[in-house]
Design a protein around this motif. Structure first.
Motif, PDB file in Angstrom:
ATOM      1  N   ASP A  28      46.350  65.482  -4.511  1.00  0.00           N
ATOM      2  CA  ASP A  28      46.461  64.072  -4.104  1.00  0.00           C
ATOM      3  C   ASP A  28      47.842  63.780  -3.530  1.00  0.00           C
ATOM      4  OD1 ASP A  28      43.849  63.541  -4.897  1.00  0.00           O
ATOM      5  OD2 ASP A  28      44.440  62.616  -6.804  1.00  0.00           O
ATOM      6  N   TRP A  29      48.881  64.324  -4.158  1.00  0.00           N
ATOM      7  CA  TRP A  29      50.233  64.125  -3.644  1.00  0.00           C
ATOM      8  C   TRP A  29      50.402  64.773  -2.275  1.00  0.00           C
ATOM      9  CZ3 TRP A  29      52.896  65.809  -8.817  1.00  0.00           C
ATOM     10  CH2 TRP A  29      52.809  64.762  -9.746  1.00  0.00           C
ATOM     11  N   LEU A  30      49.855  65.964  -2.110  1.00  0.00           N
ATOM     12  CA  LEU A  30      49.976  66.660  -0.825  1.00  0.00           C
ATOM     13  C   LEU A  30      49.224  65.922   0.282  1.00  0.00           C
ATOM     14  CD1 LEU A  30      49.653  70.357  -2.031  1.00  0.00           C
ATOM     15  CD2 LEU A  30      51.738  69.168  -1.277  1.00  0.00           C
ATOM     16  N   ALA A  31      48.197  65.184  -0.083  1.00  0.00           N
ATOM     17  CA  ALA A  31      47.444  64.396   0.899  1.00  0.00           C
ATOM     18  C   ALA A  31      48.298  63.266   1.482  1.00  0.00           C
ATOM     19  CB  ALA A  31      46.173  63.837   0.266  1.00  0.00           C
ATOM     20  N   GLU A  32      49.449  63.000   0.882  1.00  0.00           N
ATOM     21  CA  GLU A  32      50.362  61.976   1.376  1.00  0.00           C
ATOM     22  C   GLU A  32      51.493  62.561   2.229  1.00  0.00           C
ATOM     23  OE1 GLU A  32      51.748  59.765  -2.000  1.00  0.00           O
ATOM     24  OE2 GLU A  32      49.709  59.390  -2.711  1.00  0.00           O
ATOM     25  N   VAL A  33      51.543  63.885   2.356  1.00  0.00           N
ATOM     26  CA  VAL A  33      52.594  64.532   3.154  1.00  0.00           C
ATOM     27  C   VAL A  33      52.114  64.607   4.601  1.00  0.00           C
ATOM     28  CG1 VAL A  33      53.934  66.642   3.521  1.00  0.00           C
ATOM     29  CG2 VAL A  33      53.414  65.880   1.187  1.00  0.00           C
ATOM     30  N   ASP A  35      51.825  65.419   8.652  1.00  0.00           N
ATOM     31  CA  ASP A  35      52.154  66.470   9.602  1.00  0.00           C
ATOM     32  C   ASP A  35      53.305  65.937  10.458  1.00  0.00           C
ATOM     33  OD1 ASP A  35      51.557  68.932  11.255  1.00  0.00           O
ATOM     34  OD2 ASP A  35      51.280  67.361  12.753  1.00  0.00           O
ATOM     35  N   PRO A  36      54.379  66.699  10.667  1.00  0.00           N
ATOM     36  CA  PRO A  36      55.507  66.172  11.439  1.00  0.00           C
ATOM     37  C   PRO A  36      55.203  65.944  12.913  1.00  0.00           C
ATOM     38  CG  PRO A  36      55.889  68.467  10.860  1.00  0.00           C
ATOM     39  CD  PRO A  36      54.635  68.035  10.150  1.00  0.00           C
ATOM     40  N   GLU A  37      54.188  66.616  13.451  1.00  0.00           N
ATOM     41  CA  GLU A  37      53.873  66.450  14.874  1.00  0.00           C
ATOM     42  C   GLU A  37      52.855  65.349  15.124  1.00  0.00           C
ATOM     43  OE1 GLU A  37      54.655  70.801  16.681  1.00  0.00           O
ATOM     44  OE2 GLU A  37      52.919  70.640  15.360  1.00  0.00           O
ATOM     45  N   ILE A  38      51.912  65.180  14.208  1.00  0.00           N
ATOM     46  CA  ILE A  38      50.900  64.121  14.317  1.00  0.00           C
ATOM     47  C   ILE A  38      50.863  63.426  12.962  1.00  0.00           C
ATOM     48  CG2 ILE A  38      48.519  63.535  14.921  1.00  0.00           C
ATOM     49  CD1 ILE A  38      48.304  66.328  16.229  1.00  0.00           C
ATOM     50  N   PRO A  39      51.767  62.471  12.739  1.00  0.00           N
ATOM     51  CA  PRO A  39      51.956  61.916  11.398  1.00  0.00           C
ATOM     52  C   PRO A  39      50.793  61.095  10.831  1.00  0.00           C
ATOM     53  CG  PRO A  39      53.378  60.820  12.987  1.00  0.00           C
ATOM     54  CD  PRO A  39      52.729  61.957  13.704  1.00  0.00           C
ATOM     55  N   VAL A  40      49.764  60.854  11.614  1.00  0.00           N
ATOM     56  CA  VAL A  40      48.618  60.127  11.049  1.00  0.00           C
ATOM     57  C   VAL A  40      47.728  61.040  10.225  1.00  0.00           C
ATOM     58  CG1 VAL A  40      48.589  58.356  12.842  1.00  0.00           C
ATOM     59  CG2 VAL A  40      47.149  60.398  13.094  1.00  0.00           C
ATOM     60  N   VAL A  41      47.922  62.355  10.335  1.00  0.00           N
ATOM     61  CA  VAL A  41      47.160  63.294   9.516  1.00  0.00           C
ATOM     62  C   VAL A  41      48.105  63.968   8.533  1.00  0.00           C
ATOM     63  CG1 VAL A  41      45.300  63.745  11.161  1.00  0.00           C
ATOM     64  CG2 VAL A  41      47.345  65.141  11.244  1.00  0.00           C
ATOM     65  N   SER A  42      47.572  64.294   7.376  1.00  0.00           N
ATOM     66  CA  SER A  42      48.377  64.959   6.350  1.00  0.00           C
ATOM     67  C   SER A  42      48.186  66.467   6.435  1.00  0.00           C
ATOM     68  CB  SER A  42      47.957  64.468   4.961  1.00  0.00           C
ATOM     69  OG  SER A  42      46.694  65.011   4.612  1.00  0.00           O
ATOM     70  N   LEU A  46      44.775  68.572   7.761  1.00  0.00           N
ATOM     71  CA  LEU A  46      44.767  69.689   8.711  1.00  0.00           C
ATOM     72  C   LEU A  46      44.178  70.963   8.120  1.00  0.00           C
ATOM     73  CD1 LEU A  46      48.199  69.349  10.519  1.00  0.00           C
ATOM     74  CD2 LEU A  46      45.920  68.894  11.439  1.00  0.00           C
ATOM     75  N   GLY A  47      44.085  71.004   6.794  1.00  0.00           N
ATOM     76  CA  GLY A  47      43.531  72.190   6.149  1.00  0.00           C
ATOM     77  C   GLY A  47      44.515  73.333   6.040  1.00  0.00           C
ATOM     78  N   ILE A  48      45.817  73.042   6.158  1.00  0.00           N
ATOM     79  CA  ILE A  48      46.790  74.132   6.085  1.00  0.00           C
ATOM     80  C   ILE A  48      47.196  74.452   4.652  1.00  0.00           C
ATOM     81  CG2 ILE A  48      47.632  73.726   8.429  1.00  0.00           C
ATOM     82  CD1 ILE A  48      50.158  72.475   7.191  1.00  0.00           C
ATOM     83  N   ILE A  49      46.867  73.581   3.702  1.00  0.00           N
ATOM     84  CA  ILE A  49      47.109  73.888   2.295  1.00  0.00           C
ATOM     85  C   ILE A  49      45.906  74.680   1.808  1.00  0.00           C
ATOM     86  CG2 ILE A  49      47.545  72.976  -0.020  1.00  0.00           C
ATOM     87  CD1 ILE A  49      49.772  72.371   2.039  1.00  0.00           C
ATOM     88  N   ARG A  50      46.120  75.926   1.436  1.00  0.00           N
ATOM     89  CA  ARG A  50      45.014  76.813   1.097  1.00  0.00           C
ATOM     90  C   ARG A  50      44.786  76.953  -0.397  1.00  0.00           C
ATOM     91  NH1 ARG A  50      41.863  76.063   4.090  1.00  0.00           N
ATOM     92  NH2 ARG A  50      40.744  77.905   3.480  1.00  0.00           N
ATOM     93  N   ASP A  51      45.846  76.735  -1.192  1.00  0.00           N
ATOM     94  CA  ASP A  51      45.703  76.924  -2.638  1.00  0.00           C
ATOM     95  C   ASP A  51      46.850  76.211  -3.345  1.00  0.00           C
ATOM     96  OD1 ASP A  51      44.604  78.028  -5.041  1.00  0.00           O
ATOM     97  OD2 ASP A  51      46.121  79.609  -4.997  1.00  0.00           O
ATOM     98  N   GLY A 111      40.364  64.040   8.467  1.00  0.00           N
ATOM     99  CA  GLY A 111      41.379  64.371   9.458  1.00  0.00           C
ATOM    100  C   GLY A 111      40.859  64.214  10.874  1.00  0.00           C
ATOM    101  N   ARG A 112      39.622  64.621  11.108  1.00  0.00           N
ATOM    102  CA  ARG A 112      39.009  64.469  12.438  1.00  0.00           C
ATOM    103  C   ARG A 112      38.922  62.996  12.823  1.00  0.00           C
ATOM    104  NH1 ARG A 112      36.857  69.291  13.975  1.00  0.00           N
ATOM    105  NH2 ARG A 112      36.805  70.816  12.304  1.00  0.00           N
ATOM    106  N   GLU A 113      38.542  62.166  11.862  1.00  0.00           N
ATOM    107  CA  GLU A 113      38.439  60.731  12.130  1.00  0.00           C
ATOM    108  C   GLU A 113      39.812  60.124  12.407  1.00  0.00           C
ATOM    109  OE1 GLU A 113      37.310  57.023  12.999  1.00  0.00           O
ATOM    110  OE2 GLU A 113      36.076  58.833  12.981  1.00  0.00           O
ATOM    111  N   LYS A 114      40.819  60.546  11.653  1.00  0.00           N
ATOM    112  CA  LYS A 114      42.175  60.044  11.881  1.00  0.00           C
ATOM    113  C   LYS A 114      42.671  60.447  13.274  1.00  0.00           C
ATOM    114  CE  LYS A 114      43.555  60.079   7.015  1.00  0.00           C
ATOM    115  NZ  LYS A 114      44.419  60.762   6.029  1.00  0.00           N
ATOM    116  N   LEU A 115      42.386  61.679  13.689  1.00  0.00           N
ATOM    117  CA  LEU A 115      42.774  62.123  15.028  1.00  0.00           C
ATOM    118  C   LEU A 115      42.099  61.266  16.094  1.00  0.00           C
ATOM    119  CD1 LEU A 115      42.631  66.006  14.598  1.00  0.00           C
ATOM    120  CD2 LEU A 115      44.690  64.618  14.959  1.00  0.00           C
ATOM    121  N   ARG A 116      40.795  61.050  15.916  1.00  0.00           N
ATOM    122  CA  ARG A 116      40.045  60.249  16.886  1.00  0.00           C
ATOM    123  C   ARG A 116      40.617  58.838  16.967  1.00  0.00           C
ATOM    124  NH1 ARG A 116      37.453  56.337  17.444  1.00  0.00           N
ATOM    125  NH2 ARG A 116      37.186  55.887  15.253  1.00  0.00           N
TER     126      ARG A 116
END
Length: 176
Positions: A28-33, A35-42, A46-51, A111-116
């Motif tokens: 949940d905390w990581l969902a608030e971090v 992306d530095p390039e597209i800050p509307v997505v966390s 983006l799915g970059i947190i794997r574990d 994330g897809r919806e936020k990008l759109r």
């Protein structure tokens, strides 16, 4: 009023050890971090947190960059560590996972919806990395919904940018 040292109890003091946050809380905390390039997505959008796991008192977070040479990786790592330490997690280790490589299929539906909503045509499921450089004809313009040709950089109807490289003019897009 301070109690004189001679009057303090000789009983052993019981110290309470803080219970580490659950991995669900950390997600949940990581969902608030952002992306530095597209800050509307966390980073989780983006799915970059794997574990996320606890290992011998250390929180281990596995991160897969969008590509191995991604210049934002250091910023993302710093943002993750800063966020977790601000919440009291003292021992953090970030693992870089390059295999399997990141794919746009890992972008969450949210994330897809936020990008759109932000004006970026989200890649369709199964598009893989090719969607970063071209748009499939089944991808609708994020602004007006018009379907566009596979190699289109701008929407033929409203001029909005359809690829990250073409999005320098949005919101609004100016067309080719």
């Amino acid at each position: 009023h301070a109690v004189p040292a001679a009057r303090l109890s000789r009983r052993k003091l019981v110290t309470m050890q803080a219970v580490p946050p659950s991995t669900a809380q950390v997600w949940d905390w990581l969902a608030e971090v952002p992306d530095p390039e597209i800050p509307v997505v966390s980073v989780t959008d983006l799915g970059i947190i794997r574990d996320v796991r606890w290992q011998d008192g250390t929180l281990v977070v596995a991160v897969t960059p969008t590509y191995s040479g991604c210049p934002a990786t250091a910023f993302i790592d710093l943002a993750i560590e800063t966020s977790l330490r601000a919440r009291g997690v003292e021992h953090v280790r970030l693992e870089r996972r390059l295999s399997p490589p990141w794919t746009t299929d890992w972008v969450t539906p949210e994330g897809r919806e936020k990008l759109r909503a932000y004006g970026i045509a989200p890649p369709p499921k199964g598009a893989g990395k090719r969607s970063l450089f071209a748009v499939d004809d089944d991808v609708a313009c994020p602004r007006c919904g018009t379907a566009n040709a596979p190699d289109a950089r701008f929407c033929r109807q409203c001029g909005a940018g359809l690829t990250p490289a073409a999005c320098t003019a949005w919101p609004g897009g100016t067309g080719p």
